[in-house]
Design an enzyme around this catalytic site. Structure first.
Site, mmCIF file in Angstrom:
data_model
loop_
_atom_site.group_PDB
_atom_site.id
_atom_site.type_symbol
_atom_site.label_atom_id
_atom_site.label_comp_id
_atom_site.label_asym_id
_atom_site.label_seq_id
_atom_site.Cartn_x
_atom_site.Cartn_y
_atom_site.Cartn_z
ATOM 1 N N GLY A 61 10.685 -110.032 -12.576
ATOM 2 C CA GLY A 61 10.928 -111.603 -13.657
ATOM 3 C C GLY A 61 10.404 -111.764 -15.242
ATOM 4 O O GLY A 61 10.494 -110.323 -15.129
ATOM 5 N N ASP A 65 7.302 -111.539 -15.260
ATOM 6 C CA ASP A 65 6.273 -110.484 -15.720
ATOM 7 C C ASP A 65 6.656 -109.181 -16.364
ATOM 8 O O ASP A 65 6.320 -108.842 -17.449
ATOM 9 C CB ASP A 65 5.683 -109.907 -14.258
ATOM 10 C CG ASP A 65 3.824 -108.916 -14.429
ATOM 11 O OD1 ASP A 65 3.646 -109.630 -15.363
ATOM 12 O OD2 ASP A 65 3.616 -109.236 -12.816
ATOM 13 N N THR A 112 9.003 -120.405 -9.051
ATOM 14 C CA THR A 112 9.931 -120.598 -8.947
ATOM 15 C C THR A 112 10.838 -119.550 -9.216
ATOM 16 O O THR A 112 12.690 -120.298 -8.909
ATOM 17 C CB THR A 112 10.558 -121.495 -9.689
ATOM 18 O OG1 THR A 112 11.170 -121.374 -10.814
ATOM 19 C CG2 THR A 112 9.586 -122.876 -9.632
HETATM 20 P P1 ADP Z 1 7.387 -115.853 -9.390
HETATM 21 O O1 ADP Z 1 7.117 -114.375 -7.907
HETATM 22 O O2 ADP Z 1 6.364 -116.376 -9.751
HETATM 23 O O3 ADP Z 1 8.428 -116.830 -8.864
HETATM 24 P P2 ADP Z 1 9.485 -114.820 -10.942
HETATM 25 O O4 ADP Z 1 9.228 -114.237 -12.461
HETATM 26 O O5 ADP Z 1 10.517 -114.511 -10.236
HETATM 27 O O6 ADP Z 1 7.704 -115.556 -10.530
HETATM 28 O O7 ADP Z 1 10.068 -116.744 -11.912
HETATM 29 C C1 ADP Z 1 8.757 -117.217 -12.449
HETATM 30 C C2 ADP Z 1 10.446 -118.589 -13.467
HETATM 31 O O8 ADP Z 1 10.523 -117.468 -14.327
HETATM 32 C C3 ADP Z 1 11.422 -118.399 -13.087
HETATM 33 O O9 ADP Z 1 11.907 -119.776 -12.778
HETATM 34 C C4 ADP Z 1 12.552 -117.334 -13.595
HETATM 35 O O10 ADP Z 1 13.681 -117.716 -13.848
HETATM 36 C C5 ADP Z 1 11.529 -117.443 -14.473
HETATM 37 N N1 ADP Z 1 12.081 -116.601 -15.504
HETATM 38 C C6 ADP Z 1 12.293 -115.579 -15.762
HETATM 39 N N2 ADP Z 1 12.078 -114.200 -16.885
HETATM 40 C C7 ADP Z 1 11.732 -114.906 -17.781
HETATM 41 C C8 ADP Z 1 11.619 -115.587 -18.826
HETATM 42 N N3 ADP Z 1 12.002 -113.663 -19.876
HETATM 43 N N4 ADP Z 1 10.927 -116.653 -19.807
HETATM 44 C C9 ADP Z 1 10.875 -117.992 -19.167
HETATM 45 N N5 ADP Z 1 10.957 -117.139 -17.964
HETATM 46 C C10 ADP Z 1 11.546 -116.482 -17.312
#
Ligand code: ADP
Length: 171
Positions: free
Chosen positions: A30, A32, A120
Site C-alpha cells: 500500500g 507504505d 482504510t
Molecule cells: P492500511 O494498512 O493503514 O490500511 P494501506 O496502505 O493499505 O494502509 O491503505 C491506506 C490508504 O492509503 C488506502 O486508502 C489506500 O488506498 C491509500 N493509498 C495507497 N497508495 C497510496 C499513495 N501512493 N498515496 C496516497 N494514498 C495511498
C-alpha cells in the site's frame, strides 16, 4: 487550512508526509511500500534504528524520520488500527494516529503536512467512519494546540475517499 487532494502522497509538496505503516516499521504494501520505494533506502534504515531502540511502533503511536528522496523533509510513520468490528477501540486508536502525527510535526516545526487515509486499505476500516475520525480529530487538535502547522492536506487515493473528504471539509 484543511485541503483535500486526490492522488499519490509521495508527489505532494509538503514539509511532512504521514505514512500508514505497520508496527514492525519495516515496510509493507500500500502507501507504505510506495513511500519507501519513492523515498529510497535512507528511510528504512532510520526505521530500523528506531526499531532497534524501541522495538517497533504500537498502534496509534507515531515516529518520525527524514524523507530521503521525497520532496518532503520528514516522514511520520504511524500505525493505524486493524478494523475489528468497531468495538475494539478502533476509533480512539485511529484518532491517536492523527494526534500523535500532528504532535510530532509540531515538535519539528512542520508547517505543512499530508495524511493518507490511514487504515482504510488492507486494515479494512470503513472509509466513511475513518474520514469522520480524521477530519474531526485534526480540526479539534489544531484548535486545542498552538502548532507551527498551517496547512493539512488529506491525500485520497481512491474516488470514494476523495468524495467523502470533500463533503466533510465543505461543512
Ligand atoms: P492500511 O494498512 O493503514 O490500511 P494501506 O496502505 O493499505 O494502509 O491503505 C491506506 C490508504 O492509503 C488506502 O486508502 C489506500 O488506498 C491509500 N493509498 C495507497 N497508495 C497510496 C499513495 N501512493 N498515496 C496516497 N494514498 C495511498
Amino acid at each position: 487550512m484543511l485541503e483535500v487532494q486526490q492522488g499519490d502522497i509521495t508527489k505532494v509538496e509538503v514539509d511532512a508526509v504521514v505514512n500508514a505503516a505497520n508496527s514492525s516499521l519495516l515496510g509493507g504494501g500500500g502507501v507504505d511500500g510506495t513511500i519507501h520505494r519513492a523515498g529510497g533506502p535512507a528511510i528504512l534504515e532510520e526505521c530500523r534504528q528506531i526499531r532497534a531502540k524501541q522495538g517497533g511502533c504500537p498502534t496509534g503511536e507515531a515516529v518520525i524520520t527524514t524523507a530521503g528522496k521525497l520532496p518532503a523533509r520528514f516522514v511520520i510513520h504511524t500505525v493505524g488500527p486493524v478494523w475489528n468490528g468497531g468495538s475494539k477501540g478502533e476509533p480512539d486508536l485511529l484518532a491517536n494516529c492523527y494526534r500523535n502525527s500532528l504532535r510530532l510535526a509540531g515538535e519539528n516545526g512542520v508547517e505543512s503536512i499530508a495524511f493518507p487515509n490511514i487504515s482504510t486499505g488492507v486494515y479494512g476500516y470503513p472509509k466513511d467512519k475513518a474520514a469522520k475520525v480524521a477530519v474531526e480529530t485534526v480540526k479539534s487538535y489544531l484548535q486545542e494546540h498552538n502548532l507551527s502547522i498551517k496547512r493539512v492536506v488529506f491525500v485520497c487515493f481512491d474516488e470514494e475517499n476523495y468524495r467523502l473528504y470533500q463533503e466533510l471539509i465543505a461543512k
